[in-house]
Design an enzyme around this catalytic site. Structure first.
Site, PDB file in Angstrom:
ATOM      1  N   HIS A  20      -2.156 -72.454 -83.336  1.00 19.37           N
ATOM      2  CA  HIS A  20      -0.818 -71.848 -83.200  1.00 19.37           C
ATOM      3  C   HIS A  20       0.042 -72.260 -84.383  1.00 19.37           C
ATOM      4  CE1 HIS A  20       2.203 -69.884 -80.462  1.00 19.37           C
ATOM      5  NE2 HIS A  20       2.956 -70.351 -81.447  1.00 19.37           N
ATOM      6  N   HIS A  22       2.401 -70.171 -87.492  1.00 17.20           N
ATOM      7  CA  HIS A  22       2.885 -68.926 -88.082  1.00 17.20           C
ATOM      8  C   HIS A  22       2.924 -69.037 -89.603  1.00 17.20           C
ATOM      9  CE1 HIS A  22       4.063 -66.944 -84.307  1.00 17.20           C
ATOM     10  NE2 HIS A  22       4.318 -68.170 -83.887  1.00 17.20           N
ATOM     11  N   HIS A 204       1.932 -64.256 -77.252  1.00 10.93           N
ATOM     12  CA  HIS A 204       2.880 -65.270 -76.796  1.00 10.93           C
ATOM     13  C   HIS A 204       3.327 -64.918 -75.376  1.00 10.93           C
ATOM     14  CE1 HIS A 204       2.995 -66.422 -80.943  1.00 10.93           C
ATOM     15  NE2 HIS A 204       4.068 -67.180 -80.847  1.00 10.93           N
ATOM     16  N   GLU A 207       7.357 -68.779 -72.755  1.00  7.77           N
ATOM     17  CA  GLU A 207       8.162 -69.697 -73.556  1.00  7.77           C
ATOM     18  C   GLU A 207       9.628 -69.506 -73.174  1.00  7.77           C
ATOM     19  OE1 GLU A 207       8.911 -70.759 -78.277  1.00  7.77           O
ATOM     20  OE2 GLU A 207       8.371 -68.718 -77.699  1.00  7.77           O
ATOM     21  N   ASP A 285       3.400 -74.593 -84.318  1.00  7.84           N
ATOM     22  CA  ASP A 285       4.236 -73.402 -84.291  1.00  7.84           C
ATOM     23  C   ASP A 285       4.828 -73.089 -85.671  1.00  7.84           C
ATOM     24  OD1 ASP A 285       5.411 -71.163 -83.239  1.00  7.84           O
ATOM     25  OD2 ASP A 285       6.726 -72.203 -81.833  1.00  7.84           O
ATOM     26  N   ASP A 286       5.961 -73.701 -86.001  1.00  8.10           N
ATOM     27  CA  ASP A 286       6.643 -73.461 -87.281  1.00  8.10           C
ATOM     28  C   ASP A 286       7.129 -74.792 -87.848  1.00  8.10           C
ATOM     29  OD1 ASP A 286       6.867 -70.409 -87.506  1.00  8.10           O
ATOM     30  OD2 ASP A 286       7.703 -70.757 -85.512  1.00  8.10           O
TER      31      ASP A 286
END
Length: 368
Positions: A20, A22, A204, A207, A285-286
């Site tokens: 996961h 991005h 996704h 969340e 994630d980021d």
């Protein structure tokens, strides 16, 4: 619950898969600042002096701010070499974190206007991924992601494009952006195309919305993996179904806290999901917006949820088993996990030592 005793095996020496992450969000902060200066892009204070930004995206205004910062960061990627550099540095960082397999998620629509269209953008990303993998020894697969805020017909276009590159580096099809602005079932047609083409389904869900969002991903989109999915813990029957189907939940503790989904890392239900039997792949994630990479997520599992080394090794195994990594890569990573656990803590490789069999260390220390 009292924290469980843990040993001191270094987490960066534990081989793992990262499922996961991005594309723009994987960028080093130092690279963002440097590229912005070179291309004349003005960065807000939240991406410079006040980095990492203070975020809270559980309301519409907060999500808009998060997306705006992401869009500004993406705007510094202006040349093919910028894209290649991003992936090369990301792969170097993955190697330093102990990741031997990476699946990076990209929506080519966000870059197509600058790089000649959807198809040239995908081919640029795949070429850059091959170069980065060859340079670092980290295997890289690409997940093409549709945007929930765009029309489902756009998602079908992306799904058809994605399956053209099955076997050439594209391994999955995803669905991202604000859950509140696009229901999963609207994208069923795109996911049917992707599944018929042999791609993993990795939307996704769960969340910003509750368990119903996860249920739609499981039952309608027939997800193999779910990005986040933590809200499934609120519905025991749904969680049982996730366990039965062996759906992997891509849990991102630092991201959940950063976006206000959980108040603290201790409130992210990693332990509850794990003990229910759910397959978990921890993800960053980021990192560009949340300030931490993959190893930190394992540190949070250890420090906030009392995961023992045996349990951390099981999390790493689950990340590999939930991946689209080729069989030889899986075997190598799983053997490395077993080796990490067999060694006494005092004898385990220390942080920064090569931990993934076959992976090459970066030529110079990484910076973020």
């Amino acid at each position: 619950m009292e924290p469980r005793p843990v040993s001191e095996r270094p987490i960066r020496a534990l081989p793992k898969a990262h499922l996961h992450l991005h594309f723009t969000g994987s960028m080093r902060h130092s690279t963002l600042v440097e590229m912005a200066a070179r291309h004349g892009v003005h960065l807000p204070d939240a991406l410079v002096e006040d980095w990492p930004p203070r975020l809270h995206a559980t309301d519409e205004r907060g999500w808009f701010r998060f997306q705006r910062l992401y869009d500004i960061a993406r705007s510094v990627l202006q040349t093919p070499e910028d894209m290649r550099r991003l992936l090369r540095e990301t792969a170097e960082d993955e190697a330093a974190e102990g990741s031997g397999w990476l699946e990076i998620q990209v929506d080519p629509s966000g870059y197509a206007g600058r790089f000649g269209g959807l198809t040239p953008t995908v081919e640029l990303v795949l070429d850059a991924a091959r170069e980065a993998s060859a340079a670092t020894g980290v295997g890289i697969g690409v997940v093409i992601a549709a945007n929930r805020t765009r029309h489902p017909l756009d998602a079908k276009t992306l799904a058809r494009l994605a399956i053209r590159y099955t076997g050439q580096g594209v391994v999955g099809f995803g669905l991202s952006n604000d859950e509140r602005r696009g229901r999963a079932y609207d994208f069923d047609g795109a996911f049917r195309i992707a599944r018929r083409g042999g791609l993993l389904a990795a939307p996704h869900g769960g969340e910003l919305l509750g368990p119903q969002s996860v249920r739609e991903c499981v039952e309608t989109l027939r997800a193999d993996r779910i990005g986040h999915g933590v809200r499934a813990v609120e519905d025991p029957r749904l969680l049982e179904e996730i366990v039965r189907r062996q759906v992997t939940l891509e849990v991102c503790p630092a991201s959940n806290v950063g976006l206000g989904v959980a108040a603290t890392a201790a409130d992210v239900p990693v332990r509850a999901l794990f003990e229910a039997g759910a397959r978990i792949a921890l993800g960053a994630d980021d990192p560009l917006l949340f300030g931490s990479r993959l190893a930190r997520q394992y540190e949070l599992a250890r420090g906030e949820h009392g995961f023992s080394d045996a349990e951390l090794a099981e999390l790493a195994r689950q990340s590999v088993l939930g991946s689209a990594a080729p069989e030889d890569v899986r075997k190598r990573l799983l053997a490395g996990i077993d080796d990490w656990l067999r060694r006494p803590a005092a004898d385990a490789p220390q942080t920064g030592e090569a931990s993934v069999p076959g992976a090459r260390r970066p030529a110079s220390p990484t910076s973020r």
